[in-house]
Design an enzyme around this catalytic site. Structure first.
Site, PDB file in Angstrom:
ATOM      1  N   CYS A  24     -10.259  72.079  66.874  1.00 12.32           N
ATOM      2  CA  CYS A  24      -9.245  73.247  67.490  1.00 12.32           C
ATOM      3  C   CYS A  24      -9.805  73.375  68.876  1.00 12.32           C
ATOM      4  O   CYS A  24      -9.084  73.644  69.988  1.00 12.32           O
ATOM      5  CB  CYS A  24      -9.379  74.650  66.838  1.00 12.32           C
TER       6      CYS A  24
ATOM      7  N   HIS B 238     -12.429  79.972  66.022  1.00  9.32           N
ATOM      8  CA  HIS B 238     -11.109  79.112  66.210  1.00  9.32           C
ATOM      9  C   HIS B 238     -10.694  78.962  67.776  1.00  9.32           C
ATOM     10  O   HIS B 238     -10.611  80.125  68.395  1.00  9.32           O
ATOM     11  CB  HIS B 238     -10.055  79.551  65.421  1.00  9.32           C
TER      12      HIS B 238
ATOM     13  N   ASN C 158      -1.160  78.327  68.878  1.00 12.76           N
ATOM     14  CA  ASN C 158      -2.076  77.476  68.057  1.00 12.76           C
ATOM     15  C   ASN C 158      -1.898  75.947  67.843  1.00 12.76           C
ATOM     16  O   ASN C 158      -1.138  75.288  68.554  1.00 12.76           O
ATOM     17  CB  ASN C 158      -1.870  78.056  66.565  1.00 12.76           C
TER      18      ASN C 158
END
Length: 362
Positions: free
Chosen positions: A152, A288, A309
């Site tokens: 991520c 994250h 995202n």
């Protein structure tokens, strides 16, 4: 201007179609074990999920629990909704282990040493627009999918670099997350987590980064391909950190460019988020990396961040989540204001190489 308007019309249409094509269920699907099994089979077909017979029964029990969580949450008076996405037969622990870093505790890496310049170039910015959306301005590529790899941090980094490059050059170029996963190893750990700040520093020190098409993503960690990484496409001049726990400072930065942030994304509501302004249960255990690409306010006056995202376009609002902005806690919702940073690019100059050509522009 006409081209930008056309691009936004296309994006808006894709948002509508994405919602229309999402997996849905109804009360009658919950009436019996048989109807729930049929729902599970439809879900597996929709998401192309293959399970062995023994595994299917175990996963079915997990699926049932998640169905009830989604169903019960959606009956509540919350400003956001959940859906049965591709994570629907994963326990929350499994989800966190794979997609929110608990397996390797890479959230601890977010608290590592900082390499920023120590200044904040937007400190003296006075007023900012009531809303900003860098997607509308053509500074954001299509949503990507990190897969079952804890990369991520690389996706968050690349969104910010792609954004500032487009702002400075008026050219949107999709850049390589895989180069960061394979080659940025001084502090970062590939599929086992990393720091956006360290990735910015890597790109600066190396003199740039190559394109997605030249070094495509594989969702696994490999050996650095030296034959590709020297074909530099985009460079940056460094990065800065947004003042910690200051949503107003974060707002100033996002008004000027996409910004990399770390959040707590490990909750069940985040796992199954579908649409609306997320106000859900989360902490400040940063696990994250994502990127803020805009902000706005709903008709009822709720302020929100537009967060990009890296779980593919079927998650959330076509791969995005709107997260509540200006909450009472100084850290921001899910810790969004705790560790934000952005790349610096002082001019439109980029490396002059084989990849500095129109073929990689979007």
């Amino acid at each position: 201007m006409a081209m930008k308007k056309l691009l936004w019309v296309v994006l808006s249409l894709s948002l509508v179609l994405g919602v229309a094509n999402s997996f849905d269920f109804h009360e009658k699907d919950l009436e019996s074990e048989e109807s729930l099994w049929d729902l599970y089979e439809r879900w597996r077909s929709h998401h192309t999920v293959s399970r062995s017979l023994g595994e299917k029964h175990k996963r079915f029990n997990v699926f049932k629990a998640n169905v009830m969580h989604v169903h019960n949450t959606n009956k509540m008076d919350k400003p956001y909704k959940l859906k049965l996405n591709k994570f629907a037969d994963m326990t929350n622990h499994e989800f966190r282990s794979t997609y929110a870093g608990s397996k390797v505790n890479h959230h601890k890496m977010f608290r590592g040493s900082q390499h920023g310049s120590g200044t904040f170039m937007y400190e003296k910015v006075g007023s900012v627009p009531a809303s900003v959306d860098w997607r509308k301005k053509g500074a954001v590529t299509d949503v990507k999918d990190q897969g079952q790899c804890g990369s991520c941090w690389a996706f968050s980094t690349i969104v910010a670099v792609e954004g500032i490059n487009q702002i400075k050059t008026n050219k949107l170029v999709s850049l390589s997350e895989q180069e960061l996963v394979d080659c940025d190893k001084e502090e970062n750990q590939g599929c086992n987590g990393g720091l956006m700040e360290s990735a910015f520093e890597f790109i600066k020190q190396k003199g740039g980064i190559t394109t997605e098409s030249n070094y495509p993503y594989t969702a696994q960690e490999g050996t650095c391909d030296e034959s590709k990484v020297n074909d530099l496409a985009v460079s940056i001049d460094g990065h800065e950190n947004v003042p910690v726990n200051d949503e107003n400072a974060l707002l100033k930065a996002v008004a000027n460019q996409p910004v990399s942030v770390a959040i707590d994304a490990g909750g069940s509501d985040f796992q199954f988020y579908s649409e609306g302004v997320f106000t859900g249960d989360c902490n400040t255990d940063l696990n994250h990396g994502v990127a803020i690409v805009g902000y706005g306010t709903t008709v009822d006056g709720t302020n929100y961040w537009i967060v990009r995202n890296s779980w593919g376009p079927e998650w959330g609002e076509q791969g995005y989540i709107r997260m509540q902005r200006n909450i009472s806690k100084k850290e921001g919702l899910c810790g969004i204001a705790m560790m934000a940073s952005y790349p610096i690019k002082n001019s439109s100059d980029n490396p002059t190489g084989s990849l500095s050509s129109p073929k990689d522009e979007l």
